[in-house]
Write a protein that holds these residues in place. Structure first.
Motif, short mmCIF file in Angstrom:
data_model
loop_
_atom_site.label_atom_id
_atom_site.label_comp_id
_atom_site.label_asym_id
_atom_site.label_seq_id
_atom_site.Cartn_x
_atom_site.Cartn_y
_atom_site.Cartn_z
N LEU A 2 0.74 -1.26 0.16
CA LEU A 2 0.10 0.15 -0.01
C LEU A 2 0.93 1.17 0.07
CD1 LEU A 2 -2.52 -1.07 2.80
CD2 LEU A 2 -2.96 -1.22 0.31
N SER A 3 0.37 2.30 -0.39
CA SER A 3 1.11 3.63 -0.45
C SER A 3 1.11 4.24 0.83
CB SER A 3 0.59 4.59 -1.56
OG SER A 3 -0.73 4.82 -1.16
N GLY A 4 1.88 5.36 1.03
CA GLY A 4 1.77 5.79 2.49
C GLY A 4 0.42 6.45 2.75
N GLY A 5 -0.39 6.91 1.78
CA GLY A 5 -1.62 7.48 2.25
C GLY A 5 -2.52 6.38 2.28
N MET A 6 -2.44 5.03 1.72
CA MET A 6 -3.36 3.93 2.14
C MET A 6 -3.03 3.46 3.17
SD MET A 6 -3.27 2.18 -1.56
CE MET A 6 -4.24 2.68 -3.03
N ARG A 7 -2.00 3.25 3.97
CA ARG A 7 -1.56 2.97 5.05
C ARG A 7 -2.26 3.79 6.23
NH1 ARG A 7 3.54 1.49 2.70
NH2 ARG A 7 4.71 3.17 3.32
N GLN A 8 -2.05 5.11 5.92
CA GLN A 8 -2.63 6.10 6.94
C GLN A 8 -4.26 5.74 7.05
OE1 GLN A 8 -1.75 7.15 9.45
NE2 GLN A 8 0.30 7.95 9.07
N ARG A 9 -4.87 5.65 5.98
CA ARG A 9 -6.19 5.11 5.91
C ARG A 9 -6.69 3.89 6.57
NH1 ARG A 9 -8.73 7.42 0.77
NH2 ARG A 9 -7.07 8.46 -0.12
N VAL A 10 -5.75 2.91 6.67
CA VAL A 10 -5.93 1.79 7.29
C VAL A 10 -5.77 2.05 8.78
CG1 VAL A 10 -4.96 -0.63 7.78
CG2 VAL A 10 -5.11 0.34 5.51
N ALA A 11 -4.83 2.84 9.02
CA ALA A 11 -4.52 3.21 10.48
C ALA A 11 -5.89 3.98 11.09
CB ALA A 11 -3.25 4.12 10.78
N ILE A 12 -6.52 4.72 10.31
CA ILE A 12 -7.71 5.43 10.81
C ILE A 12 -8.78 4.47 10.87
CG2 ILE A 12 -9.41 7.44 9.94
CD1 ILE A 12 -7.18 8.56 8.58
N ALA A 13 -8.91 3.66 10.07
CA ALA A 13 -9.94 2.51 10.05
C ALA A 13 -9.74 1.74 11.29
CB ALA A 13 -10.02 1.70 8.82
N ARG A 14 -8.48 1.46 11.75
CA ARG A 14 -8.10 0.69 12.95
C ARG A 14 -8.53 1.36 14.18
NH1 ARG A 14 -2.07 -0.82 13.53
NH2 ARG A 14 -2.00 1.45 13.69
N ALA A 15 -8.34 2.78 14.22
CA ALA A 15 -8.55 3.60 15.30
C ALA A 15 -10.13 3.82 15.60
CB ALA A 15 -8.13 5.08 15.18
N LEU A 16 -10.85 3.45 14.47
CA LEU A 16 -12.32 3.57 14.51
C LEU A 16 -13.29 2.36 14.93
CD1 LEU A 16 -12.94 6.01 11.40
CD2 LEU A 16 -12.98 6.55 14.04
N ILE A 17 -12.48 1.18 14.84
CA ILE A 17 -13.40 -0.19 15.00
C ILE A 17 -13.84 -0.21 16.14
CG2 ILE A 17 -11.21 -1.43 16.13
CD1 ILE A 17 -12.96 -3.15 13.52
N CYS A 18 -13.52 0.54 17.50
CA CYS A 18 -14.20 -0.02 18.71
C CYS A 18 -15.21 1.31 18.85
CB CYS A 18 -13.41 -0.10 19.77
SG CYS A 18 -12.56 -1.55 19.80
#
Ligand SMILES: Nc1ncnc2c1ncn2[C@@H]1O[C@H](COP(=O)(O)OP(=O)(O)O)[C@@H](O)[C@H]1O
Ligand SMILES: [Mg+2]
Lengths: 263, 272
Positions: free
Chosen positions: A147-163
């Protein structure tokens, strides 16, 4: 100030005379001194300042990663510790901090697998839905290195929102990205904030980014880390590229620049 | 020219798939190098007419492979057994110790110097001692192979288990993860690239360990065969034994490399 969130939370993130000192080999470093502020629930607040002014430290105090040496913190009516144990805090780091051996969806799912998972009585978001929310539908099974740097950050945001956290803390999440990607993610972050109604505290050292995103900007100065001024950003939501062309945008940006130059 | 043929074969449905063709193309330089070296060896032996009992020609060695086939095979198995079991034992102990060290600093402070000391004792000096104690059987060879595998794995595994970046640890802290969860969800995976780079070293050195231990005292094995062939002036057999030992070590290394490729599917930062 416009209140764009679909739902609002009572209370604030209250910082009362927060001070943090580190004892190092070369003596005591005062990272924060007398920080008092009230960050509204469901609001979007940015912390802006030169590097070393204690932005990360303040975020880590709110996240219960660090105990303040003086003062106290109240996060929407509870202590940071209670908020952390209750999974009310989502944290996004500058370099995404994805686990490289996990695919995107497995990274998003990590919070469900550790620390007791979702608290009782709360519904977790679906990892697939979250990846779709951050615009990564179809890339669920990609590894971080694909994944590109921007996509990795998107994953990190999704992870932060899971709960479904009530507070989303972001430490220069787009600092390592190119400007075009950063602008696009800024727009998406605002959309996500409006859809979730979560309270966002966003660290940046980019003036335009702070103006574009925030309802209020906390301008900080260094040595020791203090609050210089809190500036309300009275621009209407939803914001888009046309927001940057507004005369108020440039006026606010130059006001923030002057405040930073004084320190 | 090459690109034109590549284009053509790419379009042709019966051609080798690109991936396999790539592997084949990669195999060309080393194979060419080996063929070249063997040819050079042959030319030197022929030009200087070096006698067979000093340096045999490739043909002599090939002859030895034919004549002594069963001797070579019979002596290969004990060495394989010693090297593989030594490798397993040494690495299992090293991994277990690394896990203990990472969780319990006092143990590390107490036993790491001991591990370093063991490391500094030459294997050729330990081997006779173990033979005196344990006799001519498999056990001293397995222990030597284990000892030689042990140290690199211990060091790398300790490093690997600690090779977790600060932000990942903070993330797990935000998630209120327990030490156990940090270990099983993060540390183990972070250590795997480090572990495998040590295992690849251990694969070849365990073969060396087994052979050296056989020199000191044994009635079978490639090490034994090397000593016998030397004393009996069976120089082609000596060379053939050396080649068998290298092929075994190379295969052992390759097997570990293949397992690594299957296990470490992510892009691991270079774990030197
Ligand atoms: N763990 C630590 N030990 C010692 N000093 C630290 C530590 N963390 C931060 N600091 C110091 O505190 C100050 C504020 O750091 P930080 O919060 O990271 O600033 P920012 O995020 O605004 O760049 C800096 O001077 C930094 O060197
Ligand atoms: Mg920082």
């Amino acid at each position: 100030m416009t209140a764009p969130a679909t739902m609002t939370e009572p209370g604030t993130i209250g910082l009362r005379d927060v001070g943090v000192s580190f004892h190092t080999d070369r003596g005591v470093v005062t990272a924060l001194d007398g920080v008092t502020a009230s960050l509204p629930a469901s609001g979007f607040t940015s912390l802006l300042g030169p590097s070393g002014c204690g932005k990360s430290t303040l975020l880590r105090v709110i996240a219960d990663l660090l105990d303040p040496s003086t003062g106290g913190v109240d996060v929407l009516g509870a202590t940071p510790h209670q908020r952390r144990l209750g999974r009310d805090i989502g944290f996004v780091f500058q370099d995404a901090a994805l686990l490289p051996w996990r695919t995107a969806v497995e990274n998003v799912r990590l919070p469900l697998e550790v620390g007791g998972g979702v608290p009782q009585g709360r519904q977790a978001n679906s990892p697939e839905d979250l990846l779709a929310l951050v615009g990564l539908a179809g890339r669920e099974h990609a590894y971080p290195h694909e994944l590109s740097g921007g996509m990795r950050q998107r994953v990190a945001i999704a992870r932060a929102l899971i709960c479904q956290p009530r507070v989303l803390l972001m430490d220069e999440p787009f600092g390592a990205l190119d400007e075009i990607t950063r602008d696009r993610l800024n727009v998406e972050l605002l959309r996500i904030w409006q859809e979730t109604g979560t309270t966002v505290v966003f660290v940046t050292h980019s003036i335009p980014e702070a103006v574009f995103l925030s309802q209020q900007v906390v301008v900080m100065s260094a040595h020791p880390g203090r609050i210089r001024e809190i500036v309300d950003i009275d621009l209407p939501y939803p914001r888009g590229s046309e927001t940057r062309d507004l005369p108020q945008f440039s006026a606010l940006a130059s006001r923030l620049r002057h405040l930073l130059e004084q320190s | 020219m090459t690109s034109a043929t590549a284009e053509l074969s790419h379009r042709s449905p019966t051609s080798t798939p690109p991936r396999r063709r790539n592997i084949l193309r990669k195999a060309v330089p080393p194979v060419a190098a080996i063929v070249g070296l063997v040819a050079l060896w042959w030319v030197i032996v022929a030009v200087f007419s070096i006698p067979k009992y000093i340096v045999p020609s490739p043909l002599d060695v090939l002859g030895s492979f034919q004549d002594d086939y069963s001797t070579l095979l019979a002596n290969l198995w004990p060495t394989v057994l010693e090297a593989v079991f030594g490798f397993l034992a040494g690495n299992i102990v090293a991994i277990a110790l690394a896990v203990i060290f990472v969780h319990w600093k006092t143990a590390e402070r107490a036993f790491f110097p001991v591990a370093v000391f063991i490391r500094t004792v030459p294997i050729v000096a330990i081997a006779p001692i173990l033979v005196v104690i344990l006799g001519y059987g498999y056990s001293p060879k397995i222990i030597i192979a284990a000892l030689i595998s042990f140290f690199p794995t211990l060091v790398n595994m300790v490093r690997g288990l600690q090779a977790v970046d600060k932000q990942s640890l903070e993330l797990l802290r935000v998630l209120s993860a327990s030490r156990r969860e940090v270990f099983f969800k993060v540390r183990i995976f972070a250590s795997l690239p480090y572990l495998f780079s040590a295992l690849k070293i251990a694969a070849t050195s365990s073969v060396i360990g087994a052979i050296v231990a056989e020199w000191v005292g044994s009635q079978q094995g490639l090490g034994y065969l090397i000593i016998q062939a030397t004393y009996n002036f069976q120089v082609p057999l000596l060379w053939a034994t050396m080649i068998v030992a290298s092929i075994f070590a190379t295969l052992f290394f390759a097997v570990i490399g293949i397992i690594e490729k299957l296990v470490v599917t992510w892009d691991a930062k270079e774990a030197a």
